[in-house]
Design a protein around this motif. Structure first.
Motif, PDB file in Angstrom:
ATOM      1  N   VAL A 150       0.834  -1.211   0.000  1.00 49.12           N
ATOM      2  CA  VAL A 150       0.000   0.000   0.000  1.00 49.12           C
ATOM      3  C   VAL A 150       0.866   1.258   0.000  1.00 49.12           C
ATOM      4  N   ASP A 151       1.968   1.226   0.756  1.00 47.48           N
ATOM      5  CA  ASP A 151       2.801   2.419   0.930  1.00 47.48           C
ATOM      6  C   ASP A 151       3.693   2.719  -0.266  1.00 47.48           C
ATOM      7  N   ARG A 152       3.999   1.723  -1.084  1.00 47.31           N
ATOM      8  CA  ARG A 152       4.915   1.954  -2.198  1.00 47.31           C
ATOM      9  C   ARG A 152       4.327   2.956  -3.185  1.00 47.31           C
ATOM     10  N   ARG A 153       5.105   3.970  -3.461  1.00 48.38           N
ATOM     11  CA  ARG A 153       4.676   4.963  -4.432  1.00 48.38           C
ATOM     12  C   ARG A 153       5.904   5.549  -5.111  1.00 48.38           C
ATOM     13  N   THR A 154       5.701   6.151  -6.260  1.00 53.66           N
ATOM     14  CA  THR A 154       6.794   6.786  -6.983  1.00 53.66           C
ATOM     15  C   THR A 154       6.910   8.239  -6.556  1.00 53.66           C
ATOM     16  N   SER A 155       8.086   8.619  -6.101  1.00 51.77           N
ATOM     17  CA  SER A 155       8.329   9.986  -5.656  1.00 51.77           C
ATOM     18  C   SER A 155       9.278  10.685  -6.627  1.00 51.77           C
ATOM     19  N   ARG A 156       9.048  11.969  -6.833  1.00 50.65           N
ATOM     20  CA  ARG A 156       9.933  12.767  -7.687  1.00 50.65           C
ATOM     21  C   ARG A 156      10.424  14.012  -6.960  1.00 50.65           C
ATOM     22  N   SER A 157      10.512  13.906  -5.660  1.00 49.24           N
ATOM     23  CA  SER A 157      10.943  15.066  -4.870  1.00 49.24           C
ATOM     24  C   SER A 157      11.813  14.580  -3.722  1.00 49.24           C
ATOM     25  N   PHE A 158      13.133  14.628  -3.913  1.00 53.45           N
ATOM     26  CA  PHE A 158      14.087  14.112  -2.936  1.00 53.45           C
ATOM     27  C   PHE A 158      14.909  15.241  -2.326  1.00 53.45           C
ATOM     28  N   SER A 159      15.312  15.024  -1.075  1.00 54.83           N
ATOM     29  CA  SER A 159      16.168  15.974  -0.379  1.00 54.83           C
ATOM     30  C   SER A 159      17.621  15.549  -0.515  1.00 54.83           C
ATOM     31  N   GLU A 160      18.516  16.329   0.064  1.00 54.51           N
ATOM     32  CA  GLU A 160      19.945  16.023   0.039  1.00 54.51           C
ATOM     33  C   GLU A 160      20.337  15.061   1.156  1.00 54.51           C
ATOM     34  N   GLU A 161      19.382  14.599   1.938  1.00 55.81           N
ATOM     35  CA  GLU A 161      19.705  13.726   3.071  1.00 55.81           C
ATOM     36  C   GLU A 161      20.318  12.417   2.580  1.00 55.81           C
ATOM     37  N   SER A 162      21.370  11.982   3.260  1.00 62.40           N
ATOM     38  CA  SER A 162      22.061  10.753   2.878  1.00 62.40           C
ATOM     39  C   SER A 162      21.300   9.534   3.391  1.00 62.40           C
ATOM     40  N   ILE A 163      21.677   8.362   2.862  1.00 60.74           N
ATOM     41  CA  ILE A 163      21.186   7.120   3.417  1.00 60.74           C
ATOM     42  C   ILE A 163      22.384   6.314   3.896  1.00 60.74           C
ATOM     43  N   SER A 164      22.152   5.355   4.741  1.00 59.16           N
ATOM     44  CA  SER A 164      23.260   4.641   5.382  1.00 59.16           C
ATOM     45  C   SER A 164      23.751   3.485   4.519  1.00 59.16           C
ATOM     46  N   LEU A 165      25.011   3.133   4.724  1.00 61.72           N
ATOM     47  CA  LEU A 165      25.578   1.986   4.022  1.00 61.72           C
ATOM     48  C   LEU A 165      24.877   0.694   4.439  1.00 61.72           C
ATOM     49  N   ASN A 217      25.416  10.102  -2.268  1.00 63.25           N
ATOM     50  CA  ASN A 217      25.417  10.551  -0.873  1.00 63.25           C
ATOM     51  C   ASN A 217      25.022   9.394   0.035  1.00 63.25           C
ATOM     52  N   VAL A 218      25.966   8.461   0.236  1.00 66.99           N
ATOM     53  CA  VAL A 218      25.771   7.311   1.113  1.00 66.99           C
ATOM     54  C   VAL A 218      26.822   7.374   2.214  1.00 66.99           C
ATOM     55  N   GLU A 219      26.374   7.326   3.451  1.00 70.28           N
ATOM     56  CA  GLU A 219      27.301   7.411   4.581  1.00 70.28           C
ATOM     57  C   GLU A 219      28.286   6.241   4.547  1.00 70.28           C
ATOM     58  N   GLY A 220      29.578   6.562   4.615  1.00 66.02           N
ATOM     59  CA  GLY A 220      30.594   5.525   4.662  1.00 66.02           C
ATOM     60  C   GLY A 220      30.990   4.961   3.320  1.00 66.02           C
ATOM     61  N   LEU A 221      30.510   5.564   2.222  1.00 65.42           N
ATOM     62  CA  LEU A 221      30.854   5.062   0.893  1.00 65.42           C
ATOM     63  C   LEU A 221      31.196   6.252  -0.009  1.00 65.42           C
ATOM     64  N   LYS A 222      32.368   6.176  -0.612  1.00 65.63           N
ATOM     65  CA  LYS A 222      32.834   7.248  -1.482  1.00 65.63           C
ATOM     66  C   LYS A 222      31.903   7.403  -2.681  1.00 65.63           C
ATOM     67  N   ALA A 223      31.628   8.634  -3.060  1.00 65.77           N
ATOM     68  CA  ALA A 223      30.798   8.875  -4.246  1.00 65.77           C
ATOM     69  C   ALA A 223      31.463   8.256  -5.465  1.00 65.77           C
ATOM     70  N   GLY A 224      30.648   7.627  -6.306  1.00 70.38           N
ATOM     71  CA  GLY A 224      31.188   6.991  -7.501  1.00 70.38           C
ATOM     72  C   GLY A 224      30.225   5.967  -8.065  1.00 70.38           C
TER      73      GLY A 224
END
Length: 360
Positions: A150-165, A217-224
């Motif tokens: 029910v909760d799954r939906r497509t979003s097109r508005s994201f913030s700069e907040e990182s997610i964890s490894l 932008n993932v905590e603990g992982l170099k961008a790439g």
């Protein structure tokens, strides 16, 4: 006399190949046949029953005596060729009962296994692999499947907040990883080489779908950009992020530029063709990617993340980025997740819509 409408022609020097995509037949035309076909295409009334070339074209089904009723196809010719050309799996013998099917299937598997399997990914330098932590169930143990659907939906508005490894590790393992919770039990119908099991079904057990991470932008992982190795649950850095934003890799969809993490899903066409040497298998590549992408979206939703997906890739740029140019492995889809306000449309589109009088 009429030209069969279910044909396309390929230049194959020194000849032309006329391909009937409806009945899966191909004919090689030398110059005199190609020239005559061009004349009859321009004016079918030129058909001469005493001309041996005309008779050969008629017997081959390139010419037909009665016109075919045109198919009411709403898309372009290329999609029509793909759809009709991959209908009806060609097989010399259709099994008439389950015993016949089992015999033929086992013979086919044995025949396939006698030929060398397509090579695996280029083996990475083990000293440079980033081994991810084992999948953690603690963030998912109280998650309801029904509520996640029910909760799954497509979003097109994201913030700069990182997610964890840790979240990335869980997503990758449950989406593409070879599950330790499903140990391989060898048997006559399942050779060890095809024993790896994922959370989603795979045509022929081939696991032809692979994944490449776009990490911003993932905590603990170099961008790439990273390749994921499902057998090791590990990452290998391919290279840095491109200077251009993510939106330019995805057909100009710049509302996604803030996405912290995404996954390019590819298909190993050579793996699929190794076991199933017919064009219908190309359909299975997209179906498998669809299964895998849905698992990604469900797991991300269960982790409390907003999700987005697209098949609108700027293919040449993505192939270059992933090192897959002119490769039998090709990118087909992209899924991503992060945090935002959960809006279906991005802020720019909402602002523009609010300035206009839009009526349904």
């Amino acid at each position: 006399m009429h030209i069969n409408p279910s044909l396309f022609i390929l230049a194959h020097p020194p000849c032309q190949i006329v391909w009937n995509y409806e009945n899966h037949t191909q004919h090689e035309l030398e110059l005199d046949y190609s020239t005559r076909l061009a004349q009859l295409t321009s004016d079918p009334t030129l058909f001469d029953k005493h001309n041996p070339i005309d008779i050969d074209l008629l017997e081959a089904g390139i010419l037909i005596a009665e016109p075919k009723k045109p198919l009411d196809w709403k898309w372009d010719s290329l999609s029509k060729i793909f759809h009709i050309g991959t209908k009806n799996i060609p097989c010399e013998t259709v099994p008439q009962n389950v015993t016949e099917w089992a015999k033929l299937y086992l013979e086919h598997c044995n025949e396939v296994l006698e030929s060398p399997a397509p090579p695996a990914k280029i083996k990475p330098d083990l000293s440079k692999l980033i081994f991810l932590s084992p999948c953690s169930w603690e963030d998912l143990q109280d998650v309801s499947l029904a509520q996640t659907l029910v909760d799954r939906r497509t979003s097109r508005s994201f913030s700069e907040e990182s997610i964890s490894l840790k979240q990335v590790s869980t997503l990758l393992y449950l989406t593409l990883g070879y599950l330790n919770e499903r140990p391989f039990v060898p048997g006559a119908d399942q050779p060890e080489a095809l024993g790896a099991r994922r959370s989603s079904p795979s045509g022929g057990g081939l696991n032809a779908c692979d994944g490449y991470l776009y990490v911003r932008n993932v905590e603990g992982l170099k961008a790439g950009v990273y390749a994921y190795y499902p057998d090791k649950h590990a990452l290998s850095l391919i290279g840095p992020l491109p200077a251009e934003p993510l939106g330019l890799l995805l057909s100009g969809q710049h509302f996604i530029n803030a996405l912290p993490f995404g996954l390019f899903l590819t298909s190993r066409f050579d793996k699929l063709w190794w076991k199933y040497e017919h064009s219908r298998t190309y359909r299975m590549a997209f179906i498998e990617v669809g299964h895998v992408s849905q698992v990604f979206l469900m797991v991300a939703t269960g982790l409390g993340l907003d999700t987005w997906l697209t098949g609108a890739l700027t293919d040449c740029k993505v192939e270059q980025l992933l090192g897959l140019k002119e490769s039998p492995e090709q990118p087909l889809f992209f899924v991503g997740c992060g945090r935002g306000d959960g809006q279906v449309h991005c802020e720019a589109l909402r602002a523009l819509a609010n300035t206009q009088d839009i009526t349904p």
